[in-house]
Scaffold this motif. Structure first.
Motif, mmCIF file in Angstrom:
data_model
loop_
_atom_site.group_PDB
_atom_site.id
_atom_site.type_symbol
_atom_site.label_atom_id
_atom_site.label_comp_id
_atom_site.label_asym_id
_atom_site.label_seq_id
_atom_site.Cartn_x
_atom_site.Cartn_y
_atom_site.Cartn_z
ATOM 1 N N PRO A 48 0.833 -1.214 0.000
ATOM 2 C CA PRO A 48 0.000 0.000 0.000
ATOM 3 C C PRO A 48 0.860 1.252 0.000
ATOM 4 C CG PRO A 48 -0.707 -1.571 1.697
ATOM 5 C CD PRO A 48 0.622 -2.044 1.198
ATOM 6 N N TYR A 49 0.388 2.288 -0.673
ATOM 7 C CA TYR A 49 1.116 3.547 -0.660
ATOM 8 C C TYR A 49 1.088 4.193 0.721
ATOM 9 C CZ TYR A 49 1.887 4.003 -5.725
ATOM 10 O OH TYR A 49 2.325 3.855 -7.014
ATOM 11 N N GLY A 50 -0.045 4.103 1.378
ATOM 12 C CA GLY A 50 -0.199 4.854 2.612
ATOM 13 C C GLY A 50 -0.547 6.301 2.287
ATOM 14 N N GLU A 51 -1.058 7.003 3.276
ATOM 15 C CA GLU A 51 -1.600 8.347 3.036
ATOM 16 C C GLU A 51 -0.545 9.326 2.553
ATOM 17 O OE1 GLU A 51 -4.301 11.766 5.308
ATOM 18 O OE2 GLU A 51 -3.895 9.830 6.282
ATOM 19 N N ILE A 57 1.618 11.758 -4.637
ATOM 20 C CA ILE A 57 1.263 11.467 -6.027
ATOM 21 C C ILE A 57 0.113 12.365 -6.477
ATOM 22 C CG2 ILE A 57 0.422 9.697 -7.616
ATOM 23 C CD1 ILE A 57 1.779 7.627 -5.726
ATOM 24 N N ARG A 58 -0.906 12.506 -5.631
ATOM 25 C CA ARG A 58 -2.032 13.379 -5.979
ATOM 26 C C ARG A 58 -1.558 14.812 -6.198
ATOM 27 N NH1 ARG A 58 -7.049 11.233 -5.411
ATOM 28 N NH2 ARG A 58 -7.239 9.344 -4.140
ATOM 29 N N GLY A 59 -0.664 15.277 -5.335
ATOM 30 C CA GLY A 59 -0.159 16.630 -5.468
ATOM 31 C C GLY A 59 0.587 16.828 -6.774
ATOM 32 N N ALA A 60 1.356 15.812 -7.175
ATOM 33 C CA ALA A 60 2.088 15.901 -8.438
ATOM 34 C C ALA A 60 1.137 15.923 -9.621
ATOM 35 C CB ALA A 60 3.062 14.739 -8.551
ATOM 36 N N ARG A 65 5.319 20.616 -9.794
ATOM 37 C CA ARG A 65 6.367 21.370 -10.471
ATOM 38 C C ARG A 65 7.405 20.385 -11.007
ATOM 39 N NH1 ARG A 65 8.781 24.636 -5.819
ATOM 40 N NH2 ARG A 65 8.557 22.542 -4.900
ATOM 41 N N ALA A 66 8.315 20.880 -11.839
ATOM 42 C CA ALA A 66 9.345 20.020 -12.400
ATOM 43 C C ALA A 66 10.142 19.331 -11.295
ATOM 44 C CB ALA A 66 10.275 20.838 -13.302
ATOM 45 N N GLN A 67 10.473 20.069 -10.238
ATOM 46 C CA GLN A 67 11.243 19.486 -9.140
ATOM 47 C C GLN A 67 10.452 18.379 -8.446
ATOM 48 O OE1 GLN A 67 12.964 22.263 -6.317
ATOM 49 N NE2 GLN A 67 12.782 20.789 -4.649
ATOM 50 N N ASP A 68 9.158 18.623 -8.228
ATOM 51 C CA ASP A 68 8.318 17.620 -7.577
ATOM 52 C C ASP A 68 8.272 16.334 -8.407
ATOM 53 O OD1 ASP A 68 7.660 19.495 -5.613
ATOM 54 O OD2 ASP A 68 5.942 20.227 -6.770
ATOM 55 N N LEU A 69 8.107 16.483 -9.718
ATOM 56 C CA LEU A 69 8.011 15.318 -10.602
ATOM 57 C C LEU A 69 9.326 14.560 -10.653
ATOM 58 C CD1 LEU A 69 5.958 16.945 -13.508
ATOM 59 C CD2 LEU A 69 5.109 15.351 -11.772
ATOM 60 N N SER A 103 7.631 -3.210 -15.181
ATOM 61 C CA SER A 103 7.042 -2.180 -14.325
ATOM 62 C C SER A 103 6.202 -1.211 -15.143
ATOM 63 C CB SER A 103 8.150 -1.403 -13.602
ATOM 64 O OG SER A 103 7.600 -0.330 -12.856
ATOM 65 N N HIS A 104 4.913 -1.158 -14.827
ATOM 66 C CA HIS A 104 4.035 -0.204 -15.495
ATOM 67 C C HIS A 104 4.334 1.221 -15.076
ATOM 68 C CE1 HIS A 104 0.342 2.316 -15.487
ATOM 69 N NE2 HIS A 104 0.204 1.829 -16.699
ATOM 70 N N GLY A 105 4.756 1.413 -13.828
ATOM 71 C CA GLY A 105 4.928 2.766 -13.299
ATOM 72 C C GLY A 105 3.603 3.351 -12.856
ATOM 73 N N GLN A 106 3.660 4.555 -12.318
ATOM 74 C CA GLN A 106 2.457 5.237 -11.843
ATOM 75 C C GLN A 106 2.055 6.325 -12.825
ATOM 76 O OE1 GLN A 106 0.411 4.719 -8.867
ATOM 77 N NE2 GLN A 106 -0.787 5.876 -10.363
ATOM 78 N N THR A 107 0.866 6.211 -13.372
ATOM 79 C CA THR A 107 0.400 7.211 -14.330
ATOM 80 C C THR A 107 0.164 8.548 -13.629
ATOM 81 O OG1 THR A 107 -0.617 5.562 -15.773
ATOM 82 C CG2 THR A 107 -1.411 7.815 -15.982
#
Length: 380
Positions: A48-51, A57-60, A65-69, A103-107
């Motif tokens: 699980p990701y956890g909160e 991820i939701r924020g991204a 921003r580029a740095q966040d990604l 690995s699909h990765g996270q969309t």
């Protein structure tokens, strides 16, 4: 005569649009002929990701921003590697015995026929686990003019078709998608597309209105509410539902803003919190039921096999059976294996097709110009 590849072990990693975590599947792949590839699920594990991770991820997705990604790309690689490592530990398998991790990765963003963007650095996974990684499955299909989704239809055709009749495979994740495959051995075109929201809008409504809950466990909230038909009809008037396949969608259309609008309209019409969840559930049910109108007569399914997190919601399941009359409705778990592992297994197979130099997309599903070898390989 081309030599048949030796059996091998592989790992598939899938993190879907519901943002609930990463599922890993350890599989054994044995190829008896080019048309007969057997995939056996040996073990599966969900991290699980956890909160905190989910919120990153939701924020991204919403305003990254580029740095966040860039930082999330690296950290998701760590989290994916963590899941793969725990899966192998749990199964008692060493990385050296695994040919590759798919690995699909996270969309993070999906714009059909333009770009499909997944994070989760494969180099980090390869470094941490010590195994080659196949990744970035969607980009080549998009570059070839395709939607980039759905990609599981190739696995659905190869692994889950019925002997003597078409079958519909319905996956109810954050987004719901359906694949209708011809009988086994029949290479006629299949049909596959995203029907619209699965549990994505339902979960968003629950999380906004019931802050201590992540999803409608058992469908109890929806069952206690009433469906506001006017609101449901407004939601179902969205142009996506009337579009003909090939088509795919994601959080860009049916994310937080869509849920906010549904909730606001429910309250404007005097609805209560449970009514919003009941109405969101009805929207998913109706969208899936309407999918049947796109199925040509020669692919009319004898059965519908459902999987994904939404398949465990009895209100959703009962609603779908009522909305999609004709075929027999079955649970994937009862026919094959734990449906939670289905998409991770699919990407292990797609990784194998890439590993052996074969196309993994179904152009009739994505609209791509033709079959394409998907993904990139990062060496161990």
């Amino acid at each position: 005569m081309k030599k048949t590849p030796e059996p091998l072990l592989a790992v598939g990693l899938m993190s879907g649009t519901s943002l609930d975590g990463v599922t890993g599947a350890l599989v054994r792949i044995e190829e008896r002929s080019a048309d007969d590839v057997q995939v056996s699920l040996l073990s599966h594990y969900t991290e699980p990701y956890g909160e905190e991770r989910e919120q990153r991820i939701r924020g991204a997705i919403e305003n990254g921003r580029a740095q966040d990604l860039a930082l999330l790309h690296a950290d998701l690689g760590e989290w994916l590697a963590e899941c793969a490592g725990n899966l192998l530990d749990h199964a008692g398998v060493i990385p050296e015995d695994v040919a590759f991790i798919a690995s699909h990765g996270q969309t993070i963003w999906h714009l059909p026929r333009r770009s499909s963007f997944q994070l989760g650095n494969p180099a980090v996974i390869a470094e941490r686990v010590g195994t080659a990684v196949v990744s970035d499955f969607r980009s080549r299909d998009v570059a070839a003019g395709g939607e980039g989704a759905p990609l599981v239809p190739r696995a659905d055709r190869m692994l889950y078709s019925a002997e003597d009749a078409p079958r519909a495979l319905l996956n109810i994740g954050g987004i719901a998608n359906v694949t209708v495959v011809p009988p086994r051995g029949d290479q006629a075109p299949l049909l596959a597309f995203d029907t619209g929201p699965g549990v994505m809008v339902i979960d968003a409504c629950v999380q906004k209105l019931f802050p201590d809950m992540r999803y409608d466990d058992g469908g109890h909230i929806a069952r206690s509410g009433r469906i506001l038909d006017d609101v449901a009809d407004e939601c179902l008037a969205h142009p996506y539902f009337a579009e003909h396949p090939p088509k795919s969608t994601g959080r860009e259309l049916f994310g937080s803003a869509f849920a906010d609008s549904l909730i606001a309209r429910c309250f404007e019409l005097g609805g209560k919190t449970a009514d919003a969840v009941a109405t969101a559930t009805h929207v998913t049910v109706t969208a899936i039921g309407r999918a049947a109108k796109f199925i040509p007569a020669n692919l009319t399914p004898r059965d519908v096999v459902r999987s994904g997190g939404g398949a465990r919601n009895p209100v959703l399941a009962a609603g779908i059976e009522s909305a999609w009359k004709g075929p027999v409705h079955k649970r994937f778990d009862d026919l094959f294996f734990d449906g939670d592992a289905k998409e991770a297994v699919a990407f292990a197979l797609l990784g194998y097709l890439t590993w052996t130099g074969r196309p993994g997309n179904e152009p009739c599903a994505t609209g791509a110009a033709g079959p394409r070898i998907l993904g990139s390989i990062t060496p161990a």
